[in-house]
Design a protein around this motif. Structure first.
Motif, PDB file in Angstrom:
ATOM      1  N   UNK A 185      32.724  10.734  59.230  1.00 34.36           N
ATOM      2  CA  UNK A 185      31.601  11.733  59.772  1.00 34.36           C
ATOM      3  C   UNK A 185      32.154  13.203  59.527  1.00 34.36           C
ATOM      4  N   UNK A 186      33.565  13.457  59.547  1.00 36.89           N
ATOM      5  CA  UNK A 186      33.822  14.629  59.388  1.00 36.89           C
ATOM      6  C   UNK A 186      34.715  14.922  57.961  1.00 36.89           C
ATOM      7  N   UNK A 187      33.810  15.325  57.160  1.00 36.26           N
ATOM      8  CA  UNK A 187      34.031  15.383  55.531  1.00 36.26           C
ATOM      9  C   UNK A 187      34.153  16.763  54.993  1.00 36.26           C
ATOM     10  N   UNK A 188      35.419  17.057  54.597  1.00 33.32           N
ATOM     11  CA  UNK A 188      35.502  18.718  54.088  1.00 33.32           C
ATOM     12  C   UNK A 188      35.206  18.652  52.735  1.00 33.32           C
ATOM     13  N   UNK A 189      34.940  19.706  52.179  1.00 32.31           N
ATOM     14  CA  UNK A 189      34.732  20.213  50.919  1.00 32.31           C
ATOM     15  C   UNK A 189      35.589  21.305  50.159  1.00 32.31           C
ATOM     16  N   UNK A 190      36.196  21.038  49.088  1.00 30.09           N
ATOM     17  CA  UNK A 190      37.148  22.109  48.465  1.00 30.09           C
ATOM     18  C   UNK A 190      36.492  22.143  47.076  1.00 30.09           C
ATOM     19  N   UNK A 191      35.964  23.641  46.514  1.00 24.26           N
ATOM     20  CA  UNK A 191      35.429  23.596  45.464  1.00 24.26           C
ATOM     21  C   UNK A 191      35.193  25.063  45.074  1.00 24.26           C
ATOM     22  N   UNK A 192      35.550  25.895  44.233  1.00 22.53           N
ATOM     23  CA  UNK A 192      35.243  27.303  43.977  1.00 22.53           C
ATOM     24  C   UNK A 192      33.818  27.528  43.502  1.00 22.53           C
ATOM     25  N   UNK A 193      32.854  27.549  44.406  1.00 22.72           N
ATOM     26  CA  UNK A 193      31.313  27.554  44.157  1.00 22.72           C
ATOM     27  C   UNK A 193      31.334  29.016  43.582  1.00 22.72           C
ATOM     28  N   UNK A 194      32.166  29.913  43.979  1.00 23.43           N
ATOM     29  CA  UNK A 194      32.005  31.345  43.548  1.00 23.43           C
ATOM     30  C   UNK A 194      32.176  31.425  41.863  1.00 23.43           C
ATOM     31  N   UNK A 196      31.918  28.962  39.399  1.00 28.43           N
ATOM     32  CA  UNK A 196      31.111  28.331  38.393  1.00 28.43           C
ATOM     33  C   UNK A 196      29.915  27.693  38.786  1.00 28.43           C
ATOM     34  N   UNK A 197      28.903  27.399  37.899  1.00 25.80           N
ATOM     35  CA  UNK A 197      27.722  26.875  38.217  1.00 25.80           C
ATOM     36  C   UNK A 197      28.013  25.138  38.638  1.00 25.80           C
ATOM     37  N   UNK A 198      28.974  24.726  37.982  1.00 28.05           N
ATOM     38  CA  UNK A 198      29.413  23.334  38.524  1.00 28.05           C
ATOM     39  C   UNK A 198      29.691  23.098  39.541  1.00 28.05           C
ATOM     40  N   UNK A 199      30.490  23.970  40.233  1.00 27.20           N
ATOM     41  CA  UNK A 199      31.243  23.637  41.566  1.00 27.20           C
ATOM     42  C   UNK A 199      30.086  24.154  42.619  1.00 27.20           C
ATOM     43  N   UNK A 200      29.235  25.208  42.066  1.00 32.17           N
ATOM     44  CA  UNK A 200      28.052  25.581  43.212  1.00 32.17           C
ATOM     45  C   UNK A 200      27.305  24.385  43.257  1.00 32.17           C
ATOM     46  N   UNK A 201      26.842  23.603  42.162  1.00 29.99           N
ATOM     47  CA  UNK A 201      26.016  22.359  42.272  1.00 29.99           C
ATOM     48  C   UNK A 201      26.683  21.284  42.876  1.00 29.99           C
ATOM     49  N   UNK A 221      36.467  23.240  57.652  1.00 22.91           N
ATOM     50  CA  UNK A 221      36.976  22.238  56.800  1.00 22.91           C
ATOM     51  C   UNK A 221      36.172  22.414  55.216  1.00 22.91           C
ATOM     52  N   UNK A 222      35.712  23.762  55.168  1.00 22.91           N
ATOM     53  CA  UNK A 222      35.034  23.806  53.870  1.00 22.91           C
ATOM     54  C   UNK A 222      35.579  24.903  53.140  1.00 22.91           C
ATOM     55  N   UNK A 223      36.136  24.989  51.907  1.00 23.99           N
ATOM     56  CA  UNK A 223      36.588  26.000  51.143  1.00 23.99           C
ATOM     57  C   UNK A 223      35.792  26.254  49.818  1.00 23.99           C
ATOM     58  N   UNK A 224      34.927  27.028  49.783  1.00 22.31           N
ATOM     59  CA  UNK A 224      34.132  27.287  48.443  1.00 22.31           C
ATOM     60  C   UNK A 224      34.306  28.635  47.628  1.00 22.31           C
ATOM     61  N   UNK A 225      35.233  29.211  48.071  1.00 19.50           N
ATOM     62  CA  UNK A 225      35.851  30.655  47.471  1.00 19.50           C
ATOM     63  C   UNK A 225      37.072  30.564  46.895  1.00 19.50           C
ATOM     64  N   UNK A 229      41.154  30.210  39.249  1.00 19.60           N
ATOM     65  CA  UNK A 229      41.931  28.748  39.002  1.00 19.60           C
ATOM     66  C   UNK A 229      43.198  28.561  38.810  1.00 19.60           C
ATOM     67  N   UNK A 230      43.911  29.819  38.490  1.00 15.51           N
ATOM     68  CA  UNK A 230      45.365  29.617  38.588  1.00 15.51           C
ATOM     69  C   UNK A 230      46.186  29.858  40.040  1.00 15.51           C
ATOM     70  N   UNK A 231      45.066  30.153  40.926  1.00 17.69           N
ATOM     71  CA  UNK A 231      45.572  30.248  42.333  1.00 17.69           C
ATOM     72  C   UNK A 231      45.426  29.171  43.149  1.00 17.69           C
ATOM     73  N   UNK A 232      44.623  27.752  42.469  1.00 17.34           N
ATOM     74  CA  UNK A 232      44.188  26.935  43.373  1.00 17.34           C
ATOM     75  C   UNK A 232      45.258  26.175  44.275  1.00 17.34           C
ATOM     76  N   UNK A 233      46.394  25.860  43.780  1.00 17.86           N
ATOM     77  CA  UNK A 233      47.427  25.248  44.635  1.00 17.86           C
ATOM     78  C   UNK A 233      47.659  26.143  45.709  1.00 17.86           C
ATOM     79  N   UNK A 234      47.737  27.039  45.497  1.00 18.91           N
ATOM     80  CA  UNK A 234      48.394  28.019  46.852  1.00 18.91           C
ATOM     81  C   UNK A 234      47.320  28.173  47.901  1.00 18.91           C
ATOM     82  N   UNK A 235      46.170  28.444  47.234  1.00 17.79           N
ATOM     83  CA  UNK A 235      44.926  28.521  48.168  1.00 17.79           C
ATOM     84  C   UNK A 235      44.760  27.178  49.136  1.00 17.79           C
TER      85      UNK A 235
END
Length: 346
Positions: A185-194, A196-201, A221-225, A229-235
């Motif tokens: 019921x508590x589901x997080x999201x991680x994806x750089x929607x800012x 690419x269109x793929x992550x936005x969709x 629990x949501x990270x959309x920014x 891509x080179x910063x992903x793991x640190x973010x």
């Protein structure tokens, strides 16, 4: 007039200063060479006109595949393989139709200075496939050429033209519904929607599944920014450090993010899927990963490549209509999600 010397595997090996055996393995798509070397061998084979690559305009013309050089620069070999498969899948699909794919990388300097590859000036071509994530200004430069164009895998809405992509929204919706059926019921999201269109969709698909199930969106629990891509793991590490409590499951915008998240969670002593379930997207295989197989949405790469070649060759001239051809991904259930009858979440 002397006949042009036929290019051999040894000629390719000499150009790259490698063994003839390495060239043979790469051309037959066999194990024994790294994906980066395989890609370089295929590029040189194309440039030198080896074998099937020798058929140029006599086969009915060329198709330019423009791609940002950086998509082949991921440090993890598995993501490299994903793009490698798409690039050479496009080459195969175009060759099947009697044309030759001319693969032209666009480096960072060319992109920044809005410079087209030399092939755009030196090669006669039937159309262009613009592949991958490029800056909007550069995409516009290509879009403004008076030629048939298909954007592949990613696109810009401000530049209407034919597009072939994975059905990201529907795929993400299906992935999140799996987590909901598993009791989460508590589901997080991680994806750089800012970025690419793929992550936005995919973010939209996540949102749709949560809304339909009347589950609240917890912005914590949501990270959309992402800065890049080179910063992903640190973010991801910083994001987890800022959480007071973890969701019981995460949907990630791609498998690279999913595996980086799993690594960070294991560092914190959490088990996948016993403590937290994860679903990714793309169906990458990280052989060195010691965790459970990743539940994911498999991008149907061969179907996408076939659709892109077919769509481009159906165009008689530059097309500025907002045409979309989405290829639905396939849900692949592995061990990173707790089975419904075993889930303790409510």
């Amino acid at each position: 007039m002397a006949r042009k010397k036929k290019v051999s595997m040894q000629d390719i090996a000499d150009r790259l200063h490698i063994s003839k055996n390495a060239v043979s393995l790469a051309l037959q798509d066999k194990r024994g060479v790294s994906e980066e070397m395989r890609y370089r061998i295929l590029q040189v084979a194309q440039e030198m006109g080896y074998g099937q690559f020798a058929e140029r305009t006599s086969a009915g013309g060329n198709v330019l595949i423009l791609m940002p050089e950086r998509i082949m620069g991921y440090q993890d070999n598995d993501h490299f393989r994903f793009f490698h498969d798409l690039i050479w899948g496009l080459e195969k699909s175009i060759r099947k139709r009697g044309l030759t794919a001319v693969i032209s990388p666009v480096d960072a300097e060319m992109e920044a200075k809005l410079q087209l590859p030399q092939a755009c000036k030196e090669v006669s071509y039937a159309g262009i496939i613009l592949f991958g994530i490029v800056d909007k200004a550069y995409a516009r430069l290509v879009w403004e050429l008076d030629t048939p164009l298909v954007m592949f895998d990613s696109y810009h809405r401000e530049l209407p033209c034919p597009v072939v992509a994975s059905a990201n929204t529907e795929g993400a919706y299906e992935a999140v519904k799996l987590l909901i059926r598993s009791g989460h019921r508590r589901i997080g999201f991680i994806g750089p929607a800012n970025l690419t269109t793929s992550h936005e969709e995919r973010w939209l698909g996540y949102w749709s599944a949560m809304q339909e199930s009347s589950l609240p969106l917890d912005t914590g629990t949501i990270m959309v920014y992402s800065a890049g891509f080179q910063d992903t793991e640190q973010e991801i590490e910083d994001y987890l450090n800022g959480l007071d409590t973890y969701p019981t499951a995460f949907f990630c915008g791609n498998d690279r993010i999913a595996y980086l998240l799993a690594r960070q969670l294991r560092k914190r002593g959490l088990r996948i899927p016993d403590d937290i379930s994860i679903v990714g997207f793309d169906d990458l295989h990280y052989e060195e990963d010691s965790g459970p197989g990743m539940t994911t949405m498999r991008v149907e790469k061969e179907q996408m490549c076939e659709a892109a070649a077919e769509m481009l060759l159906s165009l008689k001239s530059a097309n500025r209509e907002m045409l979309r051809h989405y290829i639905r991904p396939t849900l692949i259930i592995r061990k990173s999600v707790m089975e419904p009858n075993h889930s303790s979440h409510s």
